[in-house]
Scaffold this motif. Structure first.
Motif, PDB file in Angstrom:
ATOM      1  N   LYS A 190      10.298  -9.862 -64.086  1.00 18.35           N
ATOM      2  CA  LYS A 190      11.020  -9.919 -62.831  1.00 18.35           C
ATOM      3  C   LYS A 190      11.583 -11.319 -62.625  1.00 18.35           C
ATOM      4  O   LYS A 190      11.056 -12.282 -63.170  1.00 18.35           O
ATOM      5  CB  LYS A 190      10.087  -9.571 -61.663  1.00 18.35           C
ATOM      6  CG  LYS A 190       9.375  -8.245 -61.791  1.00 18.35           C
ATOM      7  CD  LYS A 190       8.378  -8.065 -60.659  1.00 18.35           C
ATOM      8  CE  LYS A 190       7.646  -6.745 -60.769  1.00 18.35           C
ATOM      9  NZ  LYS A 190       6.660  -6.576 -59.668  1.00 18.35           N
TER      10      LYS A 190
ATOM     11  N   ASN B 104       5.683  -8.057 -70.113  1.00 22.11           N
ATOM     12  CA  ASN B 104       6.562  -6.901 -70.032  1.00 22.11           C
ATOM     13  C   ASN B 104       7.057  -6.717 -68.604  1.00 22.11           C
ATOM     14  O   ASN B 104       6.495  -7.253 -67.662  1.00 22.11           O
ATOM     15  CB  ASN B 104       5.839  -5.639 -70.496  1.00 22.11           C
ATOM     16  CG  ASN B 104       5.383  -5.709 -71.934  1.00 22.11           C
ATOM     17  OD1 ASN B 104       6.037  -6.315 -72.782  1.00 22.11           O
ATOM     18  ND2 ASN B 104       4.251  -5.073 -72.232  1.00 22.11           N
ATOM     19  N   SER B 105       8.106  -5.922 -68.462  1.00 18.05           N
ATOM     20  CA  SER B 105       8.670  -5.609 -67.147  1.00 18.05           C
ATOM     21  C   SER B 105       8.903  -6.869 -66.328  1.00 18.05           C
ATOM     22  O   SER B 105       8.534  -6.952 -65.153  1.00 18.05           O
ATOM     23  CB  SER B 105       7.747  -4.637 -66.396  1.00 18.05           C
ATOM     24  OG  SER B 105       7.555  -3.447 -67.130  1.00 18.05           O
TER      25      SER B 105
ATOM     26  N   ARG C 196       1.427  -5.751 -66.174  1.00 19.94           N
ATOM     27  CA  ARG C 196       2.649  -6.158 -66.859  1.00 19.94           C
ATOM     28  C   ARG C 196       2.389  -7.159 -67.981  1.00 19.94           C
ATOM     29  O   ARG C 196       3.067  -7.135 -69.010  1.00 19.94           O
ATOM     30  CB  ARG C 196       3.647  -6.764 -65.873  1.00 19.94           C
ATOM     31  CG  ARG C 196       4.063  -5.815 -64.753  1.00 19.94           C
ATOM     32  CD  ARG C 196       5.207  -6.399 -63.928  1.00 19.94           C
ATOM     33  NE  ARG C 196       4.825  -7.646 -63.260  1.00 19.94           N
ATOM     34  CZ  ARG C 196       5.430  -8.813 -63.438  1.00 19.94           C
ATOM     35  NH1 ARG C 196       6.462  -8.909 -64.263  1.00 19.94           N
ATOM     36  NH2 ARG C 196       5.027  -9.893 -62.778  1.00 19.94           N
TER      37      ARG C 196
ATOM     38  N   SER D 127      11.119  -8.154 -71.990  1.00 20.40           N
ATOM     39  CA  SER D 127       9.812  -8.619 -72.444  1.00 20.40           C
ATOM     40  C   SER D 127       9.933  -9.917 -73.221  1.00 20.40           C
ATOM     41  O   SER D 127      10.946 -10.190 -73.854  1.00 20.40           O
ATOM     42  CB  SER D 127       9.149  -7.570 -73.340  1.00 20.40           C
ATOM     43  OG  SER D 127       8.911  -6.360 -72.652  1.00 20.40           O
TER      44      SER D 127
END
Length: 124
Positions: free
Chosen positions: A86, A83-84, A66, A17
């Motif tokens: 990629k 967040n999360s 996200r 994050s």
């Protein structure tokens, strides 16, 4: 004049994050539609999220669930909680203030003031 300064970018592992901040001067964020855009090398600048002056939030499909955009009115700052994360989120992230009421808020050409950007790199 309007000045926007982004901060909070950095290197993070996938699944991690970051919180980006956009400090504004010369305009009140609580009465201005504010947006976050990002641009990866060789790719077109794309919409990430925006918060309408009324307070309603909007998100690109790729980040829904996200990312969260919000305002800290006391600090005249726009925030983007990510967040999360990629690897495909890797880009320079820009904060912008909307100027045109006739252009949809997902369109970069509707924004008249831009920050210098902050780099977000998601890599293991």
């Amino acid at each position: 004049q309007v000045q926007l300064v982004e901060s909070g970018g950095g290197l993070v592992q996938p699944g991690g994050s970051l919180r980006l901040s956009c400090a504004a001067s010369g305009r009140t964020v609580s009465t201005t539609t504010m947006g976050w855009f990002r641009q990866a090398p060789g790719k077109e600048r794309e919409f990430v999220a925006a918060i309408h002056w009324s307070g309603t939030s909007y998100y690109a499909s790729s980040v829904k669930g996200r990312f969260t955009i919000s305002r800290d009115n006391a600090k005249n700052t726009v925030l983007l909680q990510m967040n999360s994360l990629k690897p495909e989120d890797t880009a320079v992230y820009y904060c912008a203030a909307k100027i045109s009421a006739d252009v949809p808020l997902v369109s970069a050409r509707g924004y008249g003031s831009w920050g210098e950007g902050t780099q977000v790199t998601v890599s293991s």
